[in-house]
Design an enzyme around this catalytic site. Structure first.
Site, PDB file in Angstrom:
ATOM      1  N   HIS A   1      -2.511   8.544   5.556  1.00 42.03           N
ATOM      2  CA  HIS A   1      -2.787   7.233   4.961  1.00 42.03           C
ATOM      3  C   HIS A   1      -4.243   6.894   5.265  1.00 42.03           C
ATOM      4  O   HIS A   1      -4.953   6.435   4.389  1.00 42.03           O
ATOM      5  CB  HIS A   1      -1.816   6.201   5.524  1.00 42.03           C
ATOM      6  CG  HIS A   1      -1.877   4.864   4.838  1.00 42.03           C
ATOM      7  ND1 HIS A   1      -1.742   4.729   3.478  1.00 42.03           N
ATOM      8  CD2 HIS A   1      -2.067   3.606   5.322  1.00 42.03           C
ATOM      9  CE1 HIS A   1      -1.854   3.446   3.156  1.00 42.03           C
ATOM     10  NE2 HIS A   1      -2.057   2.742   4.247  1.00 42.03           N
TER      11      HIS A   1
ATOM     12  N   CYS B   1       0.812  -1.225   0.000  1.00 41.69           N
ATOM     13  CA  CYS B   1       0.000   0.000   0.000  1.00 41.69           C
ATOM     14  C   CYS B   1       0.835   1.260   0.000  1.00 41.69           C
ATOM     15  O   CYS B   1       0.294   2.359  -0.013  1.00 41.69           O
ATOM     16  CB  CYS B   1      -0.947  -0.036   1.192  1.00 41.69           C
ATOM     17  SG  CYS B   1      -1.988  -1.501   1.121  1.00 41.69           S
TER      18      CYS B   1
ATOM     19  N   PHE C   1       1.170  -3.515   4.314  1.00 46.51           N
ATOM     20  CA  PHE C   1       1.511  -4.869   4.749  1.00 46.51           C
ATOM     21  C   PHE C   1       2.977  -5.144   4.411  1.00 46.51           C
ATOM     22  O   PHE C   1       3.481  -4.663   3.401  1.00 46.51           O
ATOM     23  CB  PHE C   1       0.666  -5.903   4.000  1.00 46.51           C
ATOM     24  CG  PHE C   1      -0.735  -6.062   4.534  1.00 46.51           C
ATOM     25  CD1 PHE C   1      -1.208  -5.312   5.595  1.00 46.51           C
ATOM     26  CD2 PHE C   1      -1.590  -6.988   3.945  1.00 46.51           C
ATOM     27  CE1 PHE C   1      -2.505  -5.480   6.078  1.00 46.51           C
ATOM     28  CE2 PHE C   1      -2.888  -7.166   4.409  1.00 46.51           C
ATOM     29  CZ  PHE C   1      -3.344  -6.408   5.473  1.00 46.51           C
TER      30      PHE C   1
END
Lengths: 428, 400
Positions: A318, A178, A414
């Protein structure tokens, strides 16, 4: 301008953005996206790409309005990236071959289920021995399938972009989960700072939403199940946030050394003034409890930009709307910004466009640059039940005018991936 | 910028192939003067021949069982080889060095659950609501954590977790090109002073039906285990997939010297390119890569060629190398190790490092085809031409 004006605090070439393109569930193009985003509109909708009855998550932020020749990740991701790159190059006033390197953030590629079912249908009864892959191999030994092959390669998307836009050298296709979009920009900045090119094309695209992709994230309890109404599901920094909304999108940024951009009379849209990264060794999907790697990443980006936290006027979070991310991000931000935290507006584009995964860092960089150039902070929508443990000014629900010269944009993913960008207005 | 350029050296090599685990195992077989026996398996995936994973004790580099369980063999192989490289560089126990170390990993994707895929395909033959079937079966049959063993960037993620390499973590994808770019990017950053030490490399596991399927979609795989790599007419006999975990510790010379590190070789240049292969455009591009990397060949040089085994493409590569680098011994990596896609280029650079660190000449890899070298090499040229796209070249020089 003197030569020194083209260099940053460490004597490196300043890196300007001279063209931008964006696609998200809100629409195609910078203008439409910015209009929708600042109006607080959500692009999240029920899933129509595949049946979702019975699934715990039935909403998404897919991009379904761009024509593709086949419903695959490669075709979608390429088509989105092509559209945003056409837009960005037009804005930069670059026609003909681009003649600089391509850095592409793209989703990992796997064979599609339509490919498996299709191969399965070609298996003759006498070949139906062994597992599915034994059978597929028997079929492929008889008749090759170059089209399927191309849809299974990680290098297919950048290959086509390189051909279409005349980029130079071997394109880099990357994934930092991400944080990928931010990493694509960082690689472009590094190449220009290295002096090996005057310009670089940073592209981040994600057209990977499929049943399996959705189910995989569901099984990790990462997705929101607030299905009704869809536009209310992504609720960053609220008490009842319950996961991210899977989405698609793309963004392209034309990066140039400021000197080269000015020399050719290009309009400078902003400066990528700092990039920071730091990996987390705590867990495959969870962040270090103290947020140390995220803190180090933010600090590295500020240091790279030669700015103190006091000089950041707005933070593009984020802000995924997962319980874990938003808590950790607040912890990291409040550690770095200290007493000033309540005075720094922080908003999450994902409240409207969902999590565009591989594309997110670049899509949000485009919006960060627009924040600086337009003086408008996009809101965090669905902020109707604040998490009392996260005391941030999230620009709740309605856009706000603000003069901002430097923005911090966060990306965390991740696999312990953390990348932050600092973007600034063109030096006066 | 030339006055601020840093020399880039290799100070750690972590290599696992079908021939064995670690530098010593490879040195013993590659510097003995005779063509080493290749290790292949033609029984497990007939009619294909693959170069299998060697016997390996994962615990030696992945001590926690919990960590091992979170991965499948592709990630385990990469994490293991990365650990070997860190050990070899003397940095494994240096927490500070690992915490500031950059990392660039060339990755594909991880293993599928073949049983689940088979179940769905077979059930799908009986049903016309296949999309519904997919939802049902994937929701109930998929192991939640398998996704993490499949995600490309989780090889790097696991290296961070197991070996505490956390300066930065980037994963590059795109078949052979990913391996080329991982070395190229690490080199460029160190040379420009953007990084002082960087772990680069990748892993590829040939023992995977799902990967054989991708390669066979263009019928690129060799089917006769008895065929030698090179056929009599100068072409090759098809691709045999190779298993490789190959990681390198790259450092600026200053950084390496300051800590008294052993230097395998200096990495002088790495470049990649791509484009049309029509006519002689591939050869023109390769010639430009040779010029731009300063690769000239000669008797004290050895070429490590990553030729895939695809008949026509490998023939073109060989013809180019022989014309471009006359009187230069060539080592055909895939003849001995198989073709390791993302890991091919890092593995080739690793082999070049072993050759440039040894007093004995490196043995031929392909009997009757690779020329015998009369003395240890002083420089090496590494080439990889992707089986579909992408080309790369590196030049290395002996330091001791």
């Amino acid at each position: 301008m003197s030569k020194a004006a083209y260099r940053d605090h460490l004597g490196r070439p300043l890196v300007a953005v001279t063209g931008m393109g964006v696609v998200s569930s809100l629409g195609q193009g910078v203008t439409d996206n910015w209009q929708a985003l600042t109006a607080g509109r959500s692009g999240i909708h029920p899933i129509t790409r595949f049946p979702s009855e019975g699934l715990s998550t039935r909403i998404c932020g897919t991009v379904d309005f761009i024509d593709i020749p086949a419903p695959t990740t490669v075709e979608r991701s390429f088509a989105f990236a092509r559209e945003t790159t056409v837009e960005a190059l037009a804005e930069a006033g670059i026609s003909g071959d681009f003649n600089g390197p391509l850095f592409l953030a793209a989703p990992p590629i796997e064979p599609e289920w339509i490919t498996r079912f299709d191969l399965g249908d070609r298996v003759r009864p006498e070949q139906m021995t062994g597992n599915a892959y034994d059978q597929f191999l028997a079929v492929l030994r008889e008749k090759a399938d170059p089209v399927a092959h191309e849809s299974m390669l990680f290098g297919s998307i950048s290959e086509r972009l390189a051909d279409r836009f005349g980029t130079r050298g071997l394109p880099v296709t990357l994934s930092t989960a991400c944080a990928s979009g931010a990493t694509a920009i960082q690689l472009g900045v590094e190449a220009i700072r290295q002096g090996r090119t005057d310009r670089a094309l940073s592209v981040a695209t994600d057209g990977s939403v499929s049943a399996e992709a959705l189910i995989r994230f569901s099984l990790l309890s990462a997705l929101s199940t607030n299905n009704d109404p869809p536009e209310k599901a992504s609720r960053p920094f609220t008490k009842d946030r319950d996961g991210f909304v899977i989405a698609e999108g793309s963004a392209t940024l034309v990066l140039e050394s400021l000197e080269a951009a000015v020399a050719r009379g290009a309009k400078v849209l902003g400066i990528i003034s700092g990039c920071g990264e730091k990996a987390d060794d705590f867990h495959r999907t969870r962040s270090s409890p103290g947020g140390a790697p995220a803190i180090a990443t933010i600090r590295a980006a500020l240091e790279d930009a030669g700015l103190s936290a006091d000089e950041i006027g707005y933070i593009n979070a984020h802000g995924t709307s997962t319980p874990e991310n938003d808590k950790m991000e607040y912890l990291a931000l409040s550690t770095v910004f200290g007493d000033r935290m309540p005075d720094v507006p922080v908003s999450s584009n994902k409240s409207m466009i969902g999590h565009t995964l591989t594309a997110a860092g670049a899509v949000e960089a485009v919006f960060s640059l627009l924040t600086i150039s337009t003086g408008t902070l996009p809101p965090t929508i669905n902020y109707d039940n604040p998490d009392p443990s996260i005391s941030l000014d999230v620009v709740p629900n309605i856009k706000r005018d603000a003069n901002v010269t430097s923005v911090l944009s966060n990306s965390f993913g991740f696999g312990g991936q953390n990348a932050c960008l600092v973007m600034s207005a063109e030096p006066a | 910028m030339t006055d601020t350029r840093h020399q880039v050296v290799v100070t750690g090599v972590g290599l696992v192939t079908s021939l064995g685990v670690g530098c010593q195992a490879h040195r013993e077989q590659l510097m003995a003067g005779t063509v080493p026996a290749r290790v292949i398996d033609s029984e497990r995936f007939p009619p294909y021949t693959i170069h299998p994973l060697p016997e390996i004790d994962w615990s030696a580099q992945i001590p926690r069982r919990g960590d091992q369980r979170q991965m499948e063999n592709w990630q385990r192989l990469g994490v293991y080889a990365a650990g070997l490289a860190l050990d070899d560089a003397g940095l494994k126990e240096d927490a500070e060095a690992c915490a500031s170390m950059d990392m660039i990993v060339a990755a594909g994707g991880g293993e599928r659950d073949i049983a689940v895929d088979t179940l769905i395909v077979e059930e799908g033959r009986k049903r016309n609501d296949r999309e519904q079937l997919l939802n049902e079966k994937l929701t109930t049959e998929l192991r939640p954590t398998l996704f993490l063993a499949q995600l490309s960037n989780l090889l790097a993620g696991n290296i961070s977790i197991v070996h505490k390499v956390t300066g930065s973590s980037r994963t590059l994808m795109g078949e052979e090109g990913a391996g080329i770019s991982s070395v190229e990017t690490g080199y460029a950053r160190i040379a420009a002073g953007q990084s002082t030490h960087c772990l680069v490399g990748g892993a590829y596991l040939a023992e995977r039906l799902d990967l054989l399927m991708i390669r066979e979609a263009i019928q690129s795989l060799g089917k006769d285990p008895k065929q030698p790599f090179w056929t009599g007419d100068g072409s090759a006999s098809g691709m045999n997939l190779g298993t490789a975990g190959a990681f390198l510790v790259l450092e600026s010379l200053d950084h390496a010297q300051a800590r008294g590190a052993h230097v395998y070789a200096r990495l002088d240049a790495v470049l990649g390119d791509r484009g049309s292969r029509e006519g002689d455009r591939l050869e023109q591009r390769l010639a430009r890569l040779a010029d731009d990397t300063g690769a000239t060949g000669g008797e004290d040089t050895v070429v490590f060629s990553g030729a895939t085994g695809l008949p026509e493409l490998s023939a073109r590569e060989r013809a180019f190398l022989e014309a471009q680098f006359p009187a230069t011994p060539i080592r055909t990596i895939s003849a001995l190790f198989g073709h390791a896609i993302e890991a091919q280029f890092p593995a080739a650079v690793a082999l070049a490092c072993l050759a440039l660190d040894d007093d004995a000449p490196v043995s031929p890899f392909a009997a009757g085809e690779d020329a015998v070298a009369t003395r240890a090499a002083n420089s090496a040229i590494v080439t990889t031409i992707g089986h579909v796209r992408g080309e790369g070249m590196a030049r290395l020089t002996r330091m001791s």
